[in-house]
Motif scaffolding. Structure first.
Motif, PDB file in Angstrom:
ATOM      1  N   PRO A 236     -33.657   5.427  -9.361  1.00  0.00           N
ATOM      2  CA  PRO A 236     -33.302   6.042 -10.628  1.00  0.00           C
ATOM      3  C   PRO A 236     -33.161   7.399 -10.507  1.00  0.00           C
ATOM      4  O   PRO A 236     -32.170   7.907 -11.272  1.00  0.00           O
ATOM      5  N   ASP A 237     -33.797   8.309  -9.678  1.00  0.00           N
ATOM      6  CA  ASP A 237     -33.358   9.556  -9.433  1.00  0.00           C
ATOM      7  C   ASP A 237     -32.192   9.903  -9.142  1.00  0.00           C
ATOM      8  O   ASP A 237     -31.609  11.103  -9.461  1.00  0.00           O
ATOM      9  N   THR A 238     -31.578   9.305  -8.209  1.00  0.00           N
ATOM     10  CA  THR A 238     -30.020   9.311  -7.838  1.00  0.00           C
ATOM     11  C   THR A 238     -29.159   9.254  -9.328  1.00  0.00           C
ATOM     12  O   THR A 238     -28.121  10.025  -9.381  1.00  0.00           O
ATOM     13  N   LEU A 239     -29.225   8.403  -9.943  1.00  0.00           N
ATOM     14  CA  LEU A 239     -28.644   8.314 -11.263  1.00  0.00           C
ATOM     15  C   LEU A 239     -28.773   9.507 -12.058  1.00  0.00           C
ATOM     16  O   LEU A 239     -27.616  10.170 -12.684  1.00  0.00           O
ATOM     17  N   TYR A 240     -30.014  10.048 -12.454  1.00  0.00           N
ATOM     18  CA  TYR A 240     -30.272  11.111 -13.313  1.00  0.00           C
ATOM     19  C   TYR A 240     -29.821  12.400 -12.643  1.00  0.00           C
ATOM     20  O   TYR A 240     -29.217  13.201 -13.292  1.00  0.00           O
ATOM     21  N   LEU A 241     -29.905  12.630 -11.319  1.00  0.00           N
ATOM     22  CA  LEU A 241     -29.367  13.640 -10.527  1.00  0.00           C
ATOM     23  C   LEU A 241     -27.762  13.720 -10.659  1.00  0.00           C
ATOM     24  O   LEU A 241     -27.137  14.841 -10.797  1.00  0.00           O
ATOM     25  N   THR A 242     -27.219  12.479 -10.482  1.00  0.00           N
ATOM     26  CA  THR A 242     -25.637  12.370 -10.628  1.00  0.00           C
ATOM     27  C   THR A 242     -25.049  12.889 -11.959  1.00  0.00           C
ATOM     28  O   THR A 242     -24.344  13.567 -12.173  1.00  0.00           O
ATOM     29  N   VAL A 243     -25.847  12.470 -13.161  1.00  0.00           N
ATOM     30  CA  VAL A 243     -25.497  12.820 -14.525  1.00  0.00           C
ATOM     31  C   VAL A 243     -25.654  14.296 -14.652  1.00  0.00           C
ATOM     32  O   VAL A 243     -24.597  14.989 -15.264  1.00  0.00           O
ATOM     33  N   ASN A 244     -26.689  14.959 -14.190  1.00  0.00           N
ATOM     34  CA  ASN A 244     -26.885  16.316 -14.156  1.00  0.00           C
ATOM     35  C   ASN A 244     -25.771  17.128 -13.382  1.00  0.00           C
ATOM     36  O   ASN A 244     -25.316  18.230 -14.046  1.00  0.00           O
ATOM     37  N   LEU A 245     -25.560  16.609 -12.332  1.00  0.00           N
ATOM     38  CA  LEU A 245     -24.252  17.451 -11.540  1.00  0.00           C
ATOM     39  C   LEU A 245     -23.107  17.414 -12.235  1.00  0.00           C
ATOM     40  O   LEU A 245     -22.169  18.261 -12.264  1.00  0.00           O
ATOM     41  N   ILE A 246     -22.797  16.227 -12.899  1.00  0.00           N
ATOM     42  CA  ILE A 246     -21.564  16.112 -13.554  1.00  0.00           C
ATOM     43  C   ILE A 246     -21.384  16.884 -14.726  1.00  0.00           C
ATOM     44  O   ILE A 246     -20.243  17.928 -14.981  1.00  0.00           O
ATOM     45  N   ASP A 247     -22.531  17.045 -15.470  1.00  0.00           N
ATOM     46  CA  ASP A 247     -22.448  18.008 -16.803  1.00  0.00           C
ATOM     47  C   ASP A 247     -22.551  19.494 -16.312  1.00  0.00           C
ATOM     48  O   ASP A 247     -21.842  20.174 -17.014  1.00  0.00           O
ATOM     49  N   ARG A 248     -23.235  19.645 -15.292  1.00  0.00           N
ATOM     50  CA  ARG A 248     -23.230  21.213 -14.814  1.00  0.00           C
ATOM     51  C   ARG A 248     -21.981  21.805 -14.503  1.00  0.00           C
ATOM     52  O   ARG A 248     -21.342  22.569 -14.463  1.00  0.00           O
ATOM     53  N   PHE A 249     -21.220  20.671 -13.634  1.00  0.00           N
ATOM     54  CA  PHE A 249     -19.750  21.086 -13.228  1.00  0.00           C
ATOM     55  C   PHE A 249     -19.092  21.392 -14.181  1.00  0.00           C
ATOM     56  O   PHE A 249     -18.185  22.120 -14.437  1.00  0.00           O
ATOM     57  N   LEU A 250     -18.931  20.184 -15.267  1.00  0.00           N
ATOM     58  CA  LEU A 250     -18.141  20.348 -16.303  1.00  0.00           C
ATOM     59  C   LEU A 250     -18.415  21.502 -17.288  1.00  0.00           C
ATOM     60  O   LEU A 250     -17.331  21.916 -18.178  1.00  0.00           O
ATOM     61  N   SER A 251     -19.757  22.149 -17.063  1.00  0.00           N
ATOM     62  CA  SER A 251     -20.027  23.207 -18.164  1.00  0.00           C
ATOM     63  C   SER A 251     -19.537  24.547 -17.330  1.00  0.00           C
ATOM     64  O   SER A 251     -19.304  25.686 -18.022  1.00  0.00           O
TER      65      SER A 251
END
Length: 449
Positions: A236-251
């Motif tokens: 599960p940590d991989t999924l949560y970190l994936t979403v965090n990286l996506i949102d930070r990049f799009l920010s």
């Protein structure tokens, strides 16, 4: 350890598990080699489910390219082991070295005495200069030690007072696994509470920066990534970190919708390398998109993401806080409540798809998920006690907005068509917590007013 039977720190049998790190894998005798997950496809059923996700993603991916049916062969990870060369020198060589060393003892002693006298004279000169500048280094170190001792005394006093308030010490050695560094837990979570403010994405980047993508496109992408994580049995940590990286990049960076899926698989590749013991190879992420993107494109995007985020991958996500908050919630029960763990993780994962939940801190979402799960499973007792308030640092009144939003998300009041997480938690291995009826929570907060 069977990773596939573990989710959210709880095995299927109800036994609490410990997250396996690379160091622990090596200590356990090569877990990576023996329990390496197979990245081969497992029949047509999973292929059809992923194809359905790809069809949904047709609106946000590069549909101009011709999809290929060629499968990339999975590259086999090779474990290279090196043998240390043993010394072939005999005992005779050692005796010769000892005898030769003894011959120089007297001369070395004489040199040491002369060096000591020189250093003493040099130290006296340095001490005089320090006195002239009014720099007293020993006093500084003593004061620093004093502050440390004061902090330790303060923590011990707080623990003493917490016993009188009915707060359970979840970090006590008797209640914890010996492999967990329970004595450092308060300091660790105090640190990540600060970090969650520093490394969080913008809550309004869709309106302020992005022009070609929408929140619904983001939801479609993350819903598909949930299926990908299930296909490759990622933690599960991989999924949560994936979403965090996506949102930070799009920010921080403007992106076209044709490259949105490329960003998604690249962030999952990075998160896999950071969280997994044996991460899927790049070719697998190319194949999962029907070879819409090449290996070179994924690697180029990987470099772009890492450089933009300054390689800051140590990020406290909602899952990070869930481990501690669930432990605090389980302290109220004599026996570990497995269903509570699954329901809390289900509620927390539902927020990954919703763009509107970026306005809430990860710790706030984690605390709200625990409160809502406890209330759903048992209305005979109050879901928020002094122990929960102590370890989450949230009062119940501060959770009202998030809990109500999370309850609406669980009820699916907006009719969201993205059901990957709901279907996932309808499985028997998660005790079908997605089918549990939701209890009204408005009355709970009214009683607190």
């Amino acid at each position: 350890m069977d990773r596939n039977a573990v989710f959210g720190g709880v095995r299927e049998g109800g036994e609490r598990g410990v997250r396996v790190t690379r160091a622990m894998a090596r200590a356990m005798g090569g877990v990576c080699a023996s329990s390496k997950p197979s990245f081969k496809k497992e029949g047509k059923n999973k292929k059809k489910s992923l194809d359905k996700g790809r069809a949904v993603l047709a609106d946000v991916t590069n549909v101009c390219r011709k999809q290929q049916n060629k499968k990339c062969s999975t590259s086999k990870s090779q474990i290279r082991g090196g043998c240390k060369k043993k010394s072939t020198n005999g005992v005779s060589n050692a005796s010769i070295q000892v005898s030769s060393t003894q011959g120089h003892v007297r001369t070395n002693i004489a040199k040491d005495l002369s060096t000591t006298s020189t250093l003493q004279s040099h130290d006296s000169i340095v001490a005089e200069r320090l006195e002239d500048r009014e720099l007293v280094l020993p006093c500084v170190s003593i004061s620093m030690r004093g502050h440390v001792m004061e902090d330790i005394d303060m923590i011990s006093e707080e623990l003493k007072h917490s016993d009188g308030l009915g707060i359970v010490d979840i970090d006590s050695v008797e209640l914890k696994d010996p492999l967990i560094w329970s004595s450092y837990s308060p300091d660790i979570y105090s640190n990540i509470c600060v970090r969650e403010f520093e490394r969080r994405p913008l809550a309004d980047y869709m309106d302020e920066l992005q022009q070609d993508i929408t929140p619904s496109m983001r939801g479609v992408l993350i819903d598909w990534l949930v299926e990908v994580s299930e296909e490759y049995k990622l933690v599960p940590d991989t999924l949560y970190l994936t979403v965090n990286l996506i949102d930070r990049f799009l920010s921080r960076s403007l992106i076209q919708k044709q490259r949105l899926q490329l960003l998604g698989i690249t962030c999952m590749l990075i998160a896999s390398k950071y969280e997994e013991i044996c991460a899927p190879p790049v070719e697998e992420f190319c194949f999962i998109t029907d070879n819409t993107y090449t290996k070179a494109e994924v690697l180029k995007m990987e470099s772009e993401v890492l450089n933009l985020l300054h390689f800051q991958l140590s990020v406290p996500t909602t899952k990070t806080f869930l481990r501690r908050f669930i432990l605090a919630a389980q302290s109220s029960y004599k026996v570990s409540y497995v269903e509570l763990d699954f329901l809390v993780n289900y509620l927390a994962e539902l927020t990954l798809v919703e763009y509107s939940f970026l306005q809430f801190l990860p710790s706030l979402i984690a605390a709200s998920a625990v409160l809502l799960a406890r209330w759903t499973l048992n209305q005979s007792e109050h879901p928020w006690n002094s122990t929960m308030e102590h370890y989450t640092n949230y009062k119940m009144s501060e959770l009202k907005t998030t809990v109500l939003a999370l309850a609406d998300l669980q009820l699916d009041t907006k009719g969201c068509p993205l059901n990957a997480i709901r279907e996932k938690y309808k499985q028997q291995k998660f005790m079908s917590v997605a089918n549990l009826p939701l209890k009204p929570v408005q009355s709970l907060f009214q009683s607190q007013v």
